[in-house]
Design a protein around this motif. Structure first.
Motif, PDB file in Angstrom:
ATOM      1  N   LYS A  43      -3.773   5.422  -0.657  1.00 16.90           N
ATOM      2  CA  LYS A  43      -3.737   6.398   0.433  1.00 16.90           C
ATOM      3  C   LYS A  43      -5.002   6.294   1.280  1.00 16.90           C
ATOM      4  O   LYS A  43      -4.944   6.314   2.523  1.00 16.90           O
ATOM      5  CB  LYS A  43      -3.605   7.809  -0.140  1.00 16.90           C
ATOM      6  CG  LYS A  43      -3.627   8.906   0.913  1.00 16.90           C
ATOM      7  CD  LYS A  43      -3.566  10.286   0.267  1.00 16.90           C
ATOM      8  CE  LYS A  43      -3.614  11.380   1.323  1.00 16.90           C
ATOM      9  NZ  LYS A  43      -3.586  12.731   0.700  1.00 16.90           N
ATOM     10  N   LYS A  44      -6.143   6.150   0.612  1.00 15.25           N
ATOM     11  CA  LYS A  44      -7.414   6.035   1.322  1.00 15.25           C
ATOM     12  C   LYS A  44      -7.419   4.787   2.201  1.00 15.25           C
ATOM     13  O   LYS A  44      -7.875   4.820   3.348  1.00 15.25           O
ATOM     14  CB  LYS A  44      -8.570   5.967   0.310  1.00 15.25           C
ATOM     15  CG  LYS A  44      -9.938   5.825   0.956  1.00 15.25           C
ATOM     16  CD  LYS A  44     -11.034   5.766  -0.095  1.00 15.25           C
ATOM     17  CE  LYS A  44     -12.399   5.577   0.564  1.00 15.25           C
ATOM     18  NZ  LYS A  44     -13.479   5.473  -0.455  1.00 15.25           N
ATOM     19  N   ASN A  45      -6.879   3.688   1.676  1.00 17.00           N
ATOM     20  CA  ASN A  45      -6.833   2.446   2.455  1.00 17.00           C
ATOM     21  C   ASN A  45      -5.945   2.595   3.688  1.00 17.00           C
ATOM     22  O   ASN A  45      -6.246   2.063   4.759  1.00 17.00           O
ATOM     23  CB  ASN A  45      -6.328   1.307   1.580  1.00 17.00           C
ATOM     24  CG  ASN A  45      -7.327   0.896   0.504  1.00 17.00           C
ATOM     25  OD1 ASN A  45      -8.506   1.239   0.587  1.00 17.00           O
ATOM     26  ND2 ASN A  45      -6.856   0.176  -0.505  1.00 17.00           N
TER      27      ASN A  45
ATOM     28  N   LEU B 114       0.836  -1.207   0.000  1.00 12.52           N
ATOM     29  CA  LEU B 114       0.000   0.000   0.000  1.00 12.52           C
ATOM     30  C   LEU B 114       0.867   1.252   0.000  1.00 12.52           C
ATOM     31  O   LEU B 114       0.594   2.212  -0.726  1.00 12.52           O
ATOM     32  CB  LEU B 114      -0.934   0.006   1.216  1.00 12.52           C
ATOM     33  CG  LEU B 114      -2.166  -0.887   1.168  1.00 12.52           C
ATOM     34  CD1 LEU B 114      -2.924  -0.792   2.486  1.00 12.52           C
ATOM     35  CD2 LEU B 114      -3.067  -0.488   0.004  1.00 12.52           C
ATOM     36  N   TRP B 115       1.920   1.217   0.837  1.00 12.76           N
ATOM     37  CA  TRP B 115       2.826   2.366   0.894  1.00 12.76           C
ATOM     38  C   TRP B 115       3.507   2.578  -0.456  1.00 12.76           C
ATOM     39  O   TRP B 115       3.655   3.712  -0.911  1.00 12.76           O
ATOM     40  CB  TRP B 115       3.883   2.160   1.982  1.00 12.76           C
ATOM     41  CG  TRP B 115       3.375   2.444   3.371  1.00 12.76           C
ATOM     42  CD1 TRP B 115       3.163   1.540   4.368  1.00 12.76           C
ATOM     43  CD2 TRP B 115       3.008   3.712   3.913  1.00 12.76           C
ATOM     44  NE1 TRP B 115       2.680   2.170   5.486  1.00 12.76           N
ATOM     45  CE2 TRP B 115       2.584   3.501   5.244  1.00 12.76           C
ATOM     46  CE3 TRP B 115       2.999   5.011   3.401  1.00 12.76           C
ATOM     47  CZ2 TRP B 115       2.154   4.530   6.071  1.00 12.76           C
ATOM     48  CZ3 TRP B 115       2.574   6.046   4.223  1.00 12.76           C
ATOM     49  CH2 TRP B 115       2.160   5.806   5.537  1.00 12.76           C
ATOM     50  N   ARG B 116       3.910   1.486  -1.083  1.00 14.05           N
ATOM     51  CA  ARG B 116       4.580   1.610  -2.376  1.00 14.05           C
ATOM     52  C   ARG B 116       3.633   2.195  -3.421  1.00 14.05           C
ATOM     53  O   ARG B 116       4.000   3.087  -4.207  1.00 14.05           O
ATOM     54  CB  ARG B 116       5.081   0.239  -2.842  1.00 14.05           C
ATOM     55  CG  ARG B 116       5.974   0.302  -4.094  1.00 14.05           C
ATOM     56  CD  ARG B 116       6.108  -1.034  -4.764  1.00 14.05           C
ATOM     57  NE  ARG B 116       4.828  -1.490  -5.302  1.00 14.05           N
ATOM     58  CZ  ARG B 116       4.285  -1.004  -6.427  1.00 14.05           C
ATOM     59  NH1 ARG B 116       4.903  -0.060  -7.113  1.00 14.05           N
ATOM     60  NH2 ARG B 116       3.120  -1.452  -6.843  1.00 14.05           N
TER      61      ARG B 116
ATOM     62  N   ASP C 208       3.605   5.221  -6.870  1.00 13.05           N
ATOM     63  CA  ASP C 208       2.694   5.267  -8.014  1.00 13.05           C
ATOM     64  C   ASP C 208       1.626   6.348  -7.883  1.00 13.05           C
ATOM     65  O   ASP C 208       0.901   6.616  -8.847  1.00 13.05           O
ATOM     66  CB  ASP C 208       2.018   3.899  -8.197  1.00 13.05           C
ATOM     67  CG  ASP C 208       3.035   2.790  -8.439  1.00 13.05           C
ATOM     68  OD1 ASP C 208       4.121   3.111  -8.964  1.00 13.05           O
ATOM     69  OD2 ASP C 208       2.741   1.626  -8.103  1.00 13.05           O
ATOM     70  N   GLY C 209       1.513   6.926  -6.674  1.00 16.33           N
ATOM     71  CA  GLY C 209       0.527   7.999  -6.476  1.00 16.33           C
ATOM     72  C   GLY C 209      -0.911   7.530  -6.556  1.00 16.33           C
ATOM     73  O   GLY C 209      -1.804   8.307  -6.924  1.00 16.33           O
TER      74      GLY C 209
END
Length: 262
Positions: free
Chosen positions: A27-29, A14-16, A21-22
């Protein structure tokens, strides 16, 4: 302390996705996953605040701090996000409280007066001063002094998070320094700040040290500390307030020294 939906390492993808990748959904997760952290910090800071302070407002400010933390966190360094985010969330809530100006000026002035007294007397005697010495210096009775401590108790939960300098966002206890930074002056200041804080904690009374340790390092609430120490919640609140005012006095001396040396 807090259970998240997934283990920390499972968040790496998720961070990656978010950082490299933007992907906004990532980000929401992340925000959704760490919302319990906002609730935890909010509940801790809400202890002792006046009833007119809405917990929903605190929670909203905390969410903004979480979002800020997610935007600024560097997951590649392998640090614990929960620790970093907790201070961002806490700082955001405190900023919101300051903007709301929920503490009467008379209480702020009273807190400043006691803080200055602790600073001057403990610098003079080089030890933890007693309530009697404080009362004599302030020209009030010990009963009046204890009432003053009780009156300002609602401000002391946040005070340890005040910035080292008014124009900066770095807090006295955050000390989340970027170890990759190459600024030697900053590292020297960091070292002496830690040393000053350690010495200040040593000068606290045994009960005050216990309260600080249980509250800030073991994550117990004031009511839980009261049960552990077999004291009333109001007495724990007083001990906490005294400890914070003593620490603020010591750290203010550190701040003054910084300006003198620059």
């Amino acid at each position: 302390m807090i259970e998240h939906k997934q283990p920390h390492l499972s968040n790496m993808e998720l961070w990656r996705q978010w950082k490299e990748d933007g992907i906004l959904q990532a980000k929401k997760n992340l925000i959704e996953q760490y919302l319990p952290l906002v609730e935890f910090v909010t509940n801790r800071l809400a202890i002792g605040l006046p009833k007119n302070v809405s917990k929903d407002d605190l929670y909203s400010h905390g969410i903004m701090g979480l979002i800020d933390a997610i935007e600024k966190f560097d997951y590649r360094r392998g640090l614990q996000f929960e620790t970093y985010a907790s201070w961002r969330i806490r700082g955001s809530i405190i900023d919101g409280l300051r903007q709301g100006d929920w503490v009467p000026r008379s209480i702020r002035e009273k807190a400043k007066r006691i803080e200055d007294a602790y600073q001057k007397l403990e610098q003079k005697y080089m030890r933890s001063v007693t309530d009697k010495e404080m009362s004599e210096y302030l020209e009030v009775s010990e009963t009046e002094f204890n009432q003053m401590i009780q009156d300002i108790a609602v401000t002391s939960v946040c005070s340890i998070d005040d910035p080292i300098r008014e124009e900066e966002s770095e807090t006295r206890l955050s000390l989340l320094i970027d170890d990759k930074a190459k600024n030697p002056e900053y590292k020297v200041n960091k070292f002496f700040l830690k040393e000053t804080l350690a010495k200040a904690i040593e000068r606290l009374t045994e009960k005050e040290r216990t309260v600080v340790s249980l509250f800030y390092f073991d994550d117990l609430s004031l009511s839980e500390i009261a049960e552990v120490m077999s004291l009333s919640p109001s007495r724990i609140s007083q001990l906490h307030s005294k400890a914070i005012l003593r620490l603020r006095g010591s750290l203010n001396r550190f701040k003054v020294q910084l300006f003198v040396d620059q």
